[in-house]
Design a protein around this motif. Structure first.
Motif, short mmCIF file in Angstrom:
data_model
loop_
_atom_site.label_atom_id
_atom_site.label_comp_id
_atom_site.label_asym_id
_atom_site.label_seq_id
_atom_site.Cartn_x
_atom_site.Cartn_y
_atom_site.Cartn_z
N LEU B 357 0.82 -1.22 0.00
CA LEU B 357 0.00 0.00 0.00
C LEU B 357 0.85 1.27 0.00
CD1 LEU B 357 -2.64 -1.13 2.65
CD2 LEU B 357 -3.05 -0.83 0.20
N ALA B 358 2.19 1.09 0.02
CA ALA B 358 3.06 2.25 0.21
C ALA B 358 3.02 3.20 -0.98
CB ALA B 358 4.49 1.78 0.45
N ASP B 359 3.22 4.48 -0.67
CA ASP B 359 3.42 5.47 -1.74
C ASP B 359 4.74 5.16 -2.44
OD1 ASP B 359 1.16 6.82 -0.94
OD2 ASP B 359 2.27 8.15 0.42
N LYS B 360 4.82 5.54 -3.72
CA LYS B 360 6.06 5.36 -4.45
C LYS B 360 6.60 6.72 -4.88
CE LYS B 360 5.10 0.83 -6.39
NZ LYS B 360 4.68 0.11 -7.59
N SER B 361 7.90 6.73 -5.21
CA SER B 361 8.47 7.93 -5.80
C SER B 361 8.21 7.91 -7.30
CB SER B 361 9.98 7.99 -5.55
OG SER B 361 10.61 7.00 -6.34
N VAL B 362 8.42 9.05 -7.94
CA VAL B 362 8.29 9.11 -9.40
C VAL B 362 9.20 8.05 -10.03
CG1 VAL B 362 8.70 10.56 -11.42
CG2 VAL B 362 7.62 11.53 -9.41
N GLY B 363 10.35 7.81 -9.41
CA GLY B 363 11.29 6.82 -9.92
C GLY B 363 10.92 5.38 -9.59
N GLY B 364 9.88 5.17 -8.79
CA GLY B 364 9.41 3.81 -8.52
C GLY B 364 9.83 3.23 -7.18
N ASP B 365 10.59 3.98 -6.38
CA ASP B 365 10.99 3.45 -5.07
C ASP B 365 9.80 3.47 -4.11
OD1 ASP B 365 13.61 3.21 -5.94
OD2 ASP B 365 14.06 5.31 -5.43
N LEU B 366 9.79 2.50 -3.20
CA LEU B 366 8.74 2.45 -2.18
C LEU B 366 9.04 3.44 -1.07
CD1 LEU B 366 8.17 -1.38 -1.77
CD2 LEU B 366 6.71 0.27 -2.93
N LEU B 367 8.06 4.19 -0.70
CA LEU B 367 8.23 5.19 0.36
C LEU B 367 6.94 5.25 1.17
CD1 LEU B 367 9.46 8.00 -2.00
CD2 LEU B 367 10.93 6.95 -0.30
N ALA B 368 7.05 5.62 2.41
CA ALA B 368 5.89 5.96 3.24
C ALA B 368 4.83 4.86 3.30
CB ALA B 368 5.25 7.26 2.72
N THR B 369 4.98 4.00 4.29
CA THR B 369 4.05 2.88 4.42
C THR B 369 2.98 3.12 5.47
OG1 THR B 369 5.50 1.88 6.08
CG2 THR B 369 5.82 1.19 3.79
N GLU B 370 3.01 4.28 6.13
CA GLU B 370 2.07 4.50 7.23
C GLU B 370 0.76 5.13 6.75
OE1 GLU B 370 4.23 5.25 11.45
OE2 GLU B 370 4.41 6.87 10.01
N TRP B 371 -0.34 4.65 7.33
CA TRP B 371 -1.66 5.21 7.05
C TRP B 371 -2.45 5.29 8.34
CZ3 TRP B 371 -2.31 6.94 2.19
CH2 TRP B 371 -1.48 6.41 1.19
N ARG B 372 -3.32 6.26 8.41
CA ARG B 372 -4.21 6.37 9.57
C ARG B 372 -5.31 5.32 9.46
NH1 ARG B 372 -9.32 10.24 10.07
NH2 ARG B 372 -9.63 8.99 8.21
N THR B 373 -5.67 4.70 10.56
CA THR B 373 -6.80 3.77 10.55
C THR B 373 -8.06 4.54 10.16
OG1 THR B 373 -5.80 2.66 12.45
CG2 THR B 373 -8.09 2.08 11.92
N PRO B 374 -8.67 4.20 9.04
CA PRO B 374 -9.88 4.95 8.68
C PRO B 374 -11.09 4.46 9.47
CG PRO B 374 -9.38 3.35 6.98
CD PRO B 374 -8.31 3.21 8.03
N PRO B 375 -12.00 5.35 9.81
CA PRO B 375 -13.23 4.91 10.47
C PRO B 375 -14.00 3.96 9.54
CG PRO B 375 -13.17 7.32 10.27
CD PRO B 375 -12.01 6.78 9.51
N LEU B 376 -14.75 3.05 10.13
CA LEU B 376 -15.53 2.11 9.30
C LEU B 376 -17.01 2.45 9.25
CD1 LEU B 376 -13.89 -1.31 10.29
CD2 LEU B 376 -13.37 0.17 8.33
N TRP B 377 -17.43 3.46 10.03
CA TRP B 377 -18.87 3.72 10.01
C TRP B 377 -19.31 4.20 8.62
CZ3 TRP B 377 -19.04 7.63 14.67
CH2 TRP B 377 -18.24 8.73 14.41
N GLY B 378 -20.44 3.71 8.19
CA GLY B 378 -20.96 4.09 6.89
C GLY B 378 -20.42 3.28 5.73
N VAL B 379 -19.41 2.43 5.97
CA VAL B 379 -18.78 1.70 4.86
C VAL B 379 -19.82 0.89 4.07
CG1 VAL B 379 -17.31 -0.31 4.39
CG2 VAL B 379 -16.40 1.63 5.66
N GLY B 380 -20.77 0.30 4.79
CA GLY B 380 -21.77 -0.54 4.13
C GLY B 380 -22.79 0.24 3.32
N LEU B 381 -22.82 1.56 3.46
CA LEU B 381 -23.79 2.36 2.70
C LEU B 381 -23.17 3.09 1.52
CD1 LEU B 381 -25.92 3.72 5.66
CD2 LEU B 381 -26.77 2.32 3.78
N ILE B 382 -21.85 2.94 1.34
CA ILE B 382 -21.20 3.62 0.21
C ILE B 382 -21.81 3.14 -1.10
CG2 ILE B 382 -19.01 3.94 -1.02
CD1 ILE B 382 -17.61 3.62 1.71
#
Lengths: 364, 436
Positions: B357-382
């Protein structure tokens, strides 16, 4: 009217529980008959609205073929008259019906017909830049209206309004576009004419798509399924309370009042917002008095009486409003008048929501 | 009172998942923050507790959220100042019906609801790619998507397939950015309950952090600390896919500025780097295009969007699985705000989600693997609101199961446990998440 109903409420309070024992006014009204009558009325109003749009289209065509101040005035009059009918149909929104729901996978045309406010620079750009926008046919304009989820408005009532009136830069009157904008010597006249004719045709086509769905004699129409829909009353009251409690009182009135922004009004080029407000209200009243009130009265006379009172208070407030709307929101007296309409619509909405409970309808 | 106390103990003790019955018992007749609307408008309702004045403010905010901003010169002066460069012309262009954008839904030109943050190309492009622009200016570059597919098989034989989006940004108008520029795709999220997330005491979030993983459960969890532009203090980040904004107001002002090119007291500068001459020269609106009054209304609106009531399920098996395999360790179910239970299912902390899931650089390197836990409320109504259920930060996952299967890094243990579930258990878990 107000006094009589207040008396009834007082009588009801004294009588306590006996109020329910009184005979309902129209015992024949049933949910089914009310839904059927609503469907007939919707079809009639959309049919009238379609006829109005056809008249607009004819007068737009006459105007661009012979652009004089007289033919322009004629087109403006047709537009204003047609809006009076269309505004009454807006109470049929907000529950995924033909105007704003998906029918057979096709989204309802409401955004194509009535979206606002308008970015007239965008329209001017479309007209001026034949290199970027070679085609001005209906398909091309519809495409421009919603580009990949982005909304930018180039069709509908208010696009026509802009083409007929132009920007409203006047404190006292509406926009004053000259007919010569469409005269042969004007370099953009041909593109303007083409654009305006497309707008007229598109409006007719989009309204017709809605009108046929309310035809209960047409096999497979929305009307045919609506009269059998167990949730039809919920839909009717959802549309009505959203129109009174959110769209009209808030988005079309309070937003303009709060921001003191002259052009946060619905029909900003023609200065006819007061007519939109009045005929939106007429649409709401038509639905309530078309059977909903009878259903509520059969369950709770006092709530029905309150709704009737609130209708009258709202109507009186609208009739007392300062015109034009864009000036009303700037003066103290005008603002008080606008706020009175907003408050009365809110009170009306609250009483209708109460009434909905009495007939077993739970509104979101 | 006793009930409330019991409930607080329940929610605070190791993030236990309250049962559906507990939740029901806590819910007053009319919940102050929840709506029973499960229609297409499920995400667009005000808190039921709002009074008349507050409702009016809500609808002003709603209006400015929904309607298009226009370029300078139109009659609608309250709404002008769009651009010069932008991603969208309205909030609702991406958050349609206050909901979620479709993101990386298909190959070809990226959907408008997917934006690209840039880190390392500020001099040419600023911190966000703006593909669109007003009439006299051109967009900065164009984002395109291709998919690579990865397939796998559950132990019980059921096959699955994941699609990995490959982002290709082309037609750079001001030259290629440096190869080490980080590109981070982000989809517009549903907006319900933001005011409630803002009200969770920071200490309660911080108490769940375990950056060194001292309890050795494989999950660390790190609070993001970000600058609060109103106070100048570094405070807990709560909003955005990497918790980069501390308040609803600042999140809104940042989106106005980054996504639509609209200035405000918090972000007074247009995003026109000095090399973008046409952008610099384009007509601008007022110095402050979203004034404090409008910003406060939109913020009021965003803080007051009600959360749909949880839908009932025939049993709580899915909920038990959710807890048992460790989902609730990061997707913490409940909090109590002013004595009222709310259930966002997030800890608001940053977690390493692994290289997939990591962001990549323009050159293709893997960077930044951290993400905030997203809330799950409403997911079933999307699905109901937005006609898709594309999940994760860029919309790559088609539904809840694919979203689970993309989990890795700190969440690898829970994901692996999911792979070992039988079909009925997997479905129960998915149904549970969709009931939130």
């Amino acid at each position: 009217m107000l006094k009589i109903s207040s008396f009834l409420i007082a009588a009801a309070l004294c009588a306590g529980g006996q109020v329910h024992a009184q005979a309902p006014a129209k015992p024949t009204a049933t949910a089914q008959s009310v839904v059927a009558a609503y469907t007939v009325k919707a079809y009639q109003l959309y049919t009238d609205s379609l006829a109005g749009a056809r008249k607009v289209q004819a007068d737009l065509n006459a105007f661009v073929q012979n652009p004089t101040e007289a033919t322009l005035a004629n087109a403006r009059t047709s537009w204003t008259e047609a809006r009076k009918i269309y505004s009454q149909t807006e109470v049929y929104r907000y529950y995924g019906g033909p105007i704003d729901g998906a029918i057979n996978g096709v989204e309802g045309p409401e955004p194509l017909i009535n979206a606002w406010p308008l970015d007239e620079i965008y329209i001017d750009t479309i007209i001026a830049r034949a290199d970027l926008y070679p085609s001005l046919d209906a398909a091309a304009l519809h495409e421009l209206n919603e580009k990949d989820g982005e909304k930018n408005i180039s069709t509908g009532w208010h696009a026509i309004e802009y083409m007929l009136w132009g920007q409203d830069l006047s404190a006292t009157g509406p926009g004053a576009r000259p007919a010569s904008d469409f005269a042969a010597q004007n370099p953009l006249a041909a593109r303007r004419a083409q654009y305006l004719q497309t707008l007229g045709a598109a409006l007719v086509g989009d309204l017709e798509a809605v009108q046929v769905q309310w035809d209960s004699k047409r096999p497979g129409s929305y009307a045919q399924s609506f009269v059998k829909d167990q949730t039809a009353l919920t839909k009717i009251l959802t549309g009505l309370t959203k129109m009174s409690g959110a769209e009209l009182s808030q988005e079309r009135m309070f937003v303009a009042l709060d921001t003191r922004s002259q052009e946060e009004e619905h029909s900003c080029f023609s200065d006819t917002t007061h007519l939109d407000i009045y005929y939106n209200y007429v649409g709401i009243k038509t639905v309530l008095t078309g059977g909903i009130l009878d259903l509520i009265r059969a369950k709770d006379r006092s709530v029905a009486g309150e709704i009737e009172d609130n209708l009258q208070v709202t109507e009186d407030a609208i009739n007392a409003m300062q015109v034009p709307f864009d000036q009303a929101i700037l003066s103290d007296k005008g603002r008080a008048g606008v706020l009175a309409i907003i408050s009365s619509l809110e009170t009306l909405t609250e009483s209708v929501r109460q009434g909905a409970v009495t007939i077993g309808v739970q509104l979101p | 009172m006793i009930r409330t106390l019991a409930f607080i103990l329940l929610t605070l003790s190791s993030a236990a998942v309250p049962t559906a019955e507990t939740a029901a018992a806590q819910r007053p007749a009319e919940h102050p923050f929840e709506t029973p609307d499960f229609s297409r408008n499920a995400f667009g309702n005000p808190f039921p507790k709002l009074n008349r004045d507050e409702r009016r403010e809500f609808f002003v905010g709603n209006s400015f959220f929904k309607l298009a901003w226009v370029q300078t010169g139109a009659t609608t002066t309250a709404r002008d100042g769009l651009g010069p460069t932008f991603n969208a012309v309205s909030c609702s262009g991406c958050h349609l019906l206050d909901g979620r954008g479709m993101g990386a839904a298909r190959e070809g030109h990226a959907h408008v609801s997917l934006l690209f943050r840039l880190d390392g190309a500020e001099e040419q492009y600023g911190s966000q790619l703006n593909p669109f622009a007003v009439a006299s200016v051109s967009g900065e570059a164009q984002p395109f998507i291709k998919f690579e597919t990865e397939s796998g098989v559950f132990p019980d034989g059921e096959a699955y397939e994941l699609r990995r989006p490959i982002f290709n940004l082309i037609n750079w108008m001001f030259g290629e950015p440096p190869k080490n520029t980080r590109v981070s795709a982000r989809v517009a999220n549903q907006l319900i309950g933001l005011g409630l997330l803002e009200d969770i005491p920071a200490a309660e979030i911080e108490a769940m952090a375990d950056p060194e993983d001292k309890d050795q459960d494989g999950i660390s969890g790190r609070p993001a600390y970000v600058l609060d532009l109103r106070t100048g203090a570094m405070v807990l980040g709560r909003f955005g896919w990497k918790a980069e904004q501390p308040t609803v107001e600042q999140q809104n002002a940042a989106a106005f500025n980054g996504d639509m090119g609209l200035t405000s007291a918090l972000f007074p500068n247009e995003n026109c780097p000095s090399v973008q001459l046409a952008c610099q020269a384009a007509p601008k609106g007022n110095a402050i295009e979203v004034d404090d009054h409008i910003l406060s209304r939109v913020t009021m609106y965003m803080r007051s969007l009600a959360v749909p009531v949880r839908r009932k399920l025939p049993d709580d098996n899915g909920q038990k699985t959710f807890t048992r395999i460790g989902c609730a360790n990061c997707h913490r179910p409940g909090y109590t705000l002013d004595g009222v239970a709310v259930f966002p299912y997030t800890d608001l902390l940053l977690h390493d989600m692994g290289p997939g899931l990591a962001d990549k650089s323009v050159g293709g390197d893997l960077l930044a693997t951290e993400w905030r836990t997203p809330p799950l409320w409403g997911v079933g109504l999307i699905q109901t609101v937005n006609n898709h259920q594309n999940l994760m930060h860029d919309g790559r996952a088609r539904g809840v199961q694919e979203a689970i299967l993309w989990h890795d890094g700190e969440s690898a243990r829970a994901k692996n446990a999911y792979l070992q579930l039988n079909k009925a258990e997997r479905q129960g878990l998915i149904d549970f998440v969709n009931s939130l």
